[in-house]
Design a protein around this motif. Sequence first.
Motif, short mmCIF file in Angstrom:
data_model
loop_
_atom_site.label_atom_id
_atom_site.label_comp_id
_atom_site.label_asym_id
_atom_site.label_seq_id
_atom_site.Cartn_x
_atom_site.Cartn_y
_atom_site.Cartn_z
N ALA A 13 -12.74 6.72 -7.63
CA ALA A 13 -11.63 7.63 -7.43
C ALA A 13 -10.67 6.85 -6.71
O ALA A 13 -9.34 6.97 -7.77
CB ALA A 13 -11.73 8.68 -7.07
N ASP A 14 -10.70 5.92 -5.65
CA ASP A 14 -9.29 6.04 -5.12
C ASP A 14 -9.65 4.61 -4.09
O ASP A 14 -10.61 4.30 -3.35
CB ASP A 14 -9.36 6.91 -3.94
CG ASP A 14 -8.99 6.51 -3.31
OD1 ASP A 14 -7.08 4.61 -3.24
OD2 ASP A 14 -7.87 6.72 -2.21
N ALA A 15 -9.21 3.24 -5.18
CA ALA A 15 -9.96 1.73 -4.46
C ALA A 15 -9.90 1.59 -3.09
O ALA A 15 -9.75 0.81 -2.65
CB ALA A 15 -9.18 1.09 -5.17
N TYR A 16 -9.01 2.25 -1.96
CA TYR A 16 -8.71 2.65 -0.96
C TYR A 16 -10.03 1.65 -0.15
O TYR A 16 -10.36 1.82 0.78
CB TYR A 16 -7.81 4.06 -0.31
CG TYR A 16 -8.61 4.75 1.35
CD1 TYR A 16 -7.49 3.30 2.06
CD2 TYR A 16 -9.10 4.62 1.70
CE1 TYR A 16 -7.65 3.26 3.28
CE2 TYR A 16 -9.28 4.87 3.05
CZ TYR A 16 -8.76 4.58 3.99
OH TYR A 16 -8.82 4.67 5.34
N TRP A 17 -10.52 3.47 -0.64
CA TRP A 17 -12.17 2.94 0.40
C TRP A 17 -13.12 1.79 -0.11
O TRP A 17 -14.23 1.40 0.39
CB TRP A 17 -13.49 4.21 -1.35
CG TRP A 17 -12.59 5.75 -1.00
CD1 TRP A 17 -12.17 6.24 -1.10
CD2 TRP A 17 -12.76 5.98 0.95
NE1 TRP A 17 -11.70 7.57 -0.59
CE2 TRP A 17 -12.38 7.21 0.38
CE3 TRP A 17 -13.24 5.74 2.14
CZ2 TRP A 17 -12.72 7.68 1.78
CZ3 TRP A 17 -13.56 6.33 3.70
CH2 TRP A 17 -12.52 7.73 3.44
N TRP A 18 -13.43 1.08 -1.16
CA TRP A 18 -13.58 -0.82 -1.56
C TRP A 18 -13.20 -1.58 -0.48
O TRP A 18 -13.34 -3.08 -0.88
CB TRP A 18 -13.33 -0.95 -3.20
CG TRP A 18 -14.51 -0.13 -3.63
CD1 TRP A 18 -15.48 0.21 -3.51
CD2 TRP A 18 -14.21 0.01 -5.40
NE1 TRP A 18 -15.98 1.60 -4.55
CE2 TRP A 18 -15.07 1.02 -5.51
CE3 TRP A 18 -12.92 -0.30 -5.72
CZ2 TRP A 18 -15.51 0.91 -7.01
CZ3 TRP A 18 -13.48 -0.64 -7.89
CH2 TRP A 18 -14.89 1.24 -7.87
N GLN A 19 -11.53 -1.39 -0.14
CA GLN A 19 -10.92 -2.12 0.46
C GLN A 19 -11.25 -2.86 2.21
O GLN A 19 -12.25 -1.80 2.77
CB GLN A 19 -9.56 -1.83 1.23
CG GLN A 19 -8.68 -1.56 -0.16
CD GLN A 19 -7.38 -1.11 0.21
OE1 GLN A 19 -6.77 -0.80 1.23
NE2 GLN A 19 -6.52 -1.01 -0.86
N PRO A 20 -12.26 -4.14 1.90
CA PRO A 20 -12.51 -5.08 3.56
C PRO A 20 -12.14 -3.36 4.40
O PRO A 20 -13.26 -3.42 5.19
CB PRO A 20 -11.94 -5.81 3.39
CG PRO A 20 -11.73 -6.34 2.34
CD PRO A 20 -11.46 -5.29 0.91
N LYS A 21 -11.05 -3.43 4.71
CA LYS A 21 -10.59 -2.99 6.05
C LYS A 21 -10.99 -1.30 6.31
O LYS A 21 -11.63 -1.22 7.14
CB LYS A 21 -8.89 -2.94 6.39
CG LYS A 21 -8.44 -2.56 7.60
CD LYS A 21 -6.43 -2.72 7.13
CE LYS A 21 -5.66 -1.80 8.47
NZ LYS A 21 -4.46 -1.95 7.84
N THR A 22 -10.95 -0.98 4.76
CA THR A 22 -11.34 -0.10 4.74
C THR A 22 -13.30 0.75 5.35
O THR A 22 -13.85 0.65 6.36
CB THR A 22 -11.46 1.09 4.03
OG1 THR A 22 -9.74 1.35 3.65
CG2 THR A 22 -12.00 2.40 4.11
N ALA A 23 -13.74 -0.50 4.56
CA ALA A 23 -15.08 -0.51 4.60
C ALA A 23 -15.43 -0.83 6.51
O ALA A 23 -16.90 0.03 6.83
CB ALA A 23 -15.70 -1.43 3.99
N ARG A 24 -14.84 -1.98 6.73
CA ARG A 24 -15.38 -2.16 8.17
C ARG A 24 -15.04 -0.88 8.46
O ARG A 24 -15.38 -1.12 10.07
CB ARG A 24 -14.64 -3.85 8.29
CG ARG A 24 -14.23 -4.14 9.86
CD ARG A 24 -15.49 -4.54 10.37
NE ARG A 24 -16.04 -6.20 9.02
CZ ARG A 24 -16.98 -6.32 9.22
NH1 ARG A 24 -17.48 -6.11 9.60
NH2 ARG A 24 -17.62 -7.67 8.45
N ARG A 25 -13.95 -0.12 9.20
CA ARG A 25 -13.66 0.70 10.21
C ARG A 25 -14.90 1.67 10.68
O ARG A 25 -15.81 1.98 11.37
CB ARG A 25 -12.58 1.14 9.87
CG ARG A 25 -11.64 2.15 10.68
CD ARG A 25 -10.19 2.45 10.46
NE ARG A 25 -10.30 3.11 9.89
CZ ARG A 25 -10.85 4.49 8.44
NH1 ARG A 25 -10.70 5.44 9.08
NH2 ARG A 25 -10.55 4.73 7.19
#
Length: 182
Positions: A159-171
């Motif tokens: 629904a929102d590619a933000y969650w797939w971004q490595p920076k987000t997942a790493r956090r």
Amino acid sequence: MEKRPERTRQVLISAAADLIADGRFADAGLANICRTAGVSRGALYHHFGSIAELVAGVYEQASERVDGLFEEAFEKSATDAPAEFSITLGAALLDERLVRAGVRIGPSGTDDPPRLREEILAKLRERVVADGSSHAKDIDCAADLAVVVTAGLESLGHADAYWWQPKTARRIWDIVQQLDQS
């Protein structure tokens, strides 16, 4: 040098993956696949006996790609492997239509379970339990947490590619690992 039949086969797999990745499974019908691939219906049926067989080819290639990500993550520290796998899976989902399509389909070339997504999560849980190297007191809890975080990031990313971004997942994983160590 890649031979023409193999190139045509790969173009068909890529076309089906493109249609499934960002659309509905039903969008990967005969006419749409042929139009996207720029081939005739006869060419499709020359390489695949059915649309399901073609979609099974998408599954197979996506599964191989995800297996590579999995093995790469678990070659490193077993403690960090679940996070590394989850983060690299998210990046692949963000950047690779083949992987994005693959998590939505099963080995039979349908969108019925079990899909690659469920297989990935089951494999992740099994591997965390087998390695048993988490700092957590309860390895089953650590394995469940790895699955929940990975599944959550994967699901939310559709629904929102933000969650797939490595920076987000790493956090997110940094928070999880801090909790795991306390």
